[in-house]
Design a protein around this motif. Structure first.
Motif, mmCIF file in Angstrom:
data_model
loop_
_atom_site.group_PDB
_atom_site.id
_atom_site.type_symbol
_atom_site.label_atom_id
_atom_site.label_comp_id
_atom_site.label_asym_id
_atom_site.label_seq_id
_atom_site.Cartn_x
_atom_site.Cartn_y
_atom_site.Cartn_z
ATOM 1 N N HIS A 39 39.450 21.790 49.285
ATOM 2 C CA HIS A 39 40.452 22.398 48.401
ATOM 3 C C HIS A 39 41.236 23.481 49.146
ATOM 4 N N TRP A 40 40.505 24.394 49.786
ATOM 5 C CA TRP A 40 41.172 25.514 50.455
ATOM 6 C C TRP A 40 41.830 25.090 51.756
ATOM 7 N N GLY A 41 41.273 24.101 52.445
ATOM 8 C CA GLY A 41 41.892 23.617 53.672
ATOM 9 C C GLY A 41 43.242 22.982 53.429
ATOM 10 N N ASP A 42 43.412 22.345 52.259
ATOM 11 C CA ASP A 42 44.694 21.745 51.900
ATOM 12 C C ASP A 42 45.584 22.694 51.110
ATOM 13 N N ARG A 43 45.050 23.870 50.778
ATOM 14 C CA ARG A 43 45.840 24.874 50.058
ATOM 15 C C ARG A 43 46.327 25.987 50.976
#
Length: 450
Positions: free
Chosen positions: A91-95
């Motif tokens: 989630h955070w890697g793509d955000r």
């Protein structure tokens, strides 16, 4: 930490400068390899200790069989946690980006491993000791779950698309290097210390050394920039508010096929590197140092093979190279256990080393094969979920199931059947996944977008 305008401008300017891009590609490849090396060093330390030390340290009241089962159960917990880590950090890697997310995963892994090295056994803490061990294994699994896809993308999204297989394999190289360092450390200590000293404090030293390695990894990762592909997605406002959910919703087929294609790579690998430590040592004429040396040589061999097979996948296609490895794994299953059961020292050593060849044929091209199956804005989460889901069904339970199969059937060839079944699943899943070896993965038109 979200990419700001200055970050986007800096990354874009560097990407457009040929000299600056070459520097960043080298840094990204180095950061990818060293980061995964540290993560897998810690993970394999636990695997080796689970086979050699943890049964009597944390489960002293159990029989040999029960102790091994309980120890491998804590080992499996780390694999079960991996998809959770893939979802959280995906989630955070793509955000917010690959770089910031990877710094967090590195810290989590290093600190949890250092604490394992300080953890007293059941004789001191009682029932709390194995519970804390399980908790630390969960943290390790979550960290590994978020590490892999980010490390792959760091190199793959910075580099030449014609060399994606080779560049993505820098993250894969971390596995044999981590195995060499972790197993090598255990081998050295096992060979130089008395059994009592090794079981008491010697095994703890490699775990504590991971804290130093984490410091080195952080310095390297802090020097890299965000990948130009992700930066472009941010600039074009193509990031998703719920990337993991979108990946599952729109690319569930690729996620499941990515998980399935790992069966004949991951499941036998943990038999060849962890379960073999118990199986061979139970033959009275073989010591644990002998088996550790065989695993160590096999890992060193794989270190050279992974980049080579990855480069071949750039030339001949991912699926062709990968399928070769899967078929060879199935063919090796019965001869492998026949030699381990009946062979002499030379034969056992050779087959234990050669088992790494079909694994390298798959593990080398695997990073690019999975990573290029997803669009940039969903790639961290989608690739991570596909890669880590296999851990729940293939890698994690493998030593546990192998121990149970041998106990229930009385023949190691039941484990061979288990390996052949994994190879069949892999072949079917690879055939079902499109080969994007030569596709432009920065071009949105090659993907069905949400």
């Amino acid at each position: 930490m979200v990419l700001g305008d200055n970050d986007v401008t800096h990354t874009a300017a560097t990407a457009e400068s040929s000299a600056g891009r070459r520097v960043q590609v080298r840094r990204a490849a180095l950061a990818s390899a060293i980061g995964t090396t540290i993560e897998w060093y810690d993970f394999f330390l636990y695997n080796t200790a689970a086979a050699l030390v943890f049964p009597h340290l944390f489960f002293p009241a159990s029989s040999s069989y029960a102790g091994a089962m309980q120890s491998f159960a804590t080992y499996a917990v780390g694999f079960a946690a991996r998809p959770i880590g893939a979802a959280i950090f995906g989630h955070w890697g793509d955000r917010i980006g690959r770089k910031a997310t990877l710094i967090v995963t590195l810290l989590l892994m290093g600190i949890s491993s250092g604490v394992v090295g300080l953890l007293p056994g059941t004789a001191t803490l009682g029932f709390a000791a194995p519970l804390i061990l399980v908790l630390l294994r969960l943290v390790q699994g979550i960290a590994i779950g978020g590490e892999w896809s980010g490390s792959v993308l760091l190199a793959m999204e910075w580099g030449d698309q014609r060399k994606r297989g080779l560049l993505a394999s820098f993250a894969q190289v971390g596995v044999p290097v981590g195995l060499v360092l972790g197993t090598g450390g255990m081998t050295l200590l096992s060979a130089t210390l008395s059994p009592a000293a090794f079981d008491s404090w010697g095994w703890r030293l490699p775990f504590l050394a991971s804290l130093v390695l984490v410091g080195v990894g952080l310095v390297i990762r802090l020097k890299i920039l965000e990948t130009p592909m992700f930066t472009a997605a941010v600039s074009a406002k193509r990031t998703s508010r719920t990337p993991v959910l979108d990946a599952v919703r729109h690319h569930w087929r690729e996620i499941l096929l990515s998980a399935g294609l790992r069966f004949s790579e991951q499941m036998p690998f943990y038999l060849f590197t962890s379960y073999v430590l118990i199986y061979v040592v139970e033959r009275d004429e073989f010591g644990k140092t002998f088996v550790l040396n065989a695993v160590l040589v096999g890992a060193a061999l794989e270190l050279a093979m992974i980049p080579w097979f990855s480069q071949l996948s750039d030339r001949f296609g991912r699926k062709r190279v990968y399928l070769t490895g899967a078929v060879l794994t199935g063919l090796l299953a019965f001869p492998y256990f026949a030699v381990l059961t009946n062979g002499g020292h030379v034969a056992v050593f050779v087959v234990a080393v050669l088992a790494f060849v079909p694994h390298a044929l798959q593990y080398g091209p695997q990073a690019a094969l999975i990573g290029e199956s997803f669009p940039t804005h969903l790639r961290y989460g989608g690739a991570g979920l596909g890669y880590q889901l296999a851990s729940v069904f293939a890698g994690g339970p493998a030593p546990l199931i192998a121990t149970w199969l041998l106990h229930e059937t009385g023949t190691p060839y039941s484990i061979s059947v288990y390996i052949v079944l994994a190879a069949v699943i892999t072949v079917l899943c690879v055939l079902g996944l499109p080969d994007r070896s030569r596709a432009d993965i920065d071009d949105a038109s090659v993907y069905r977008r949400p």
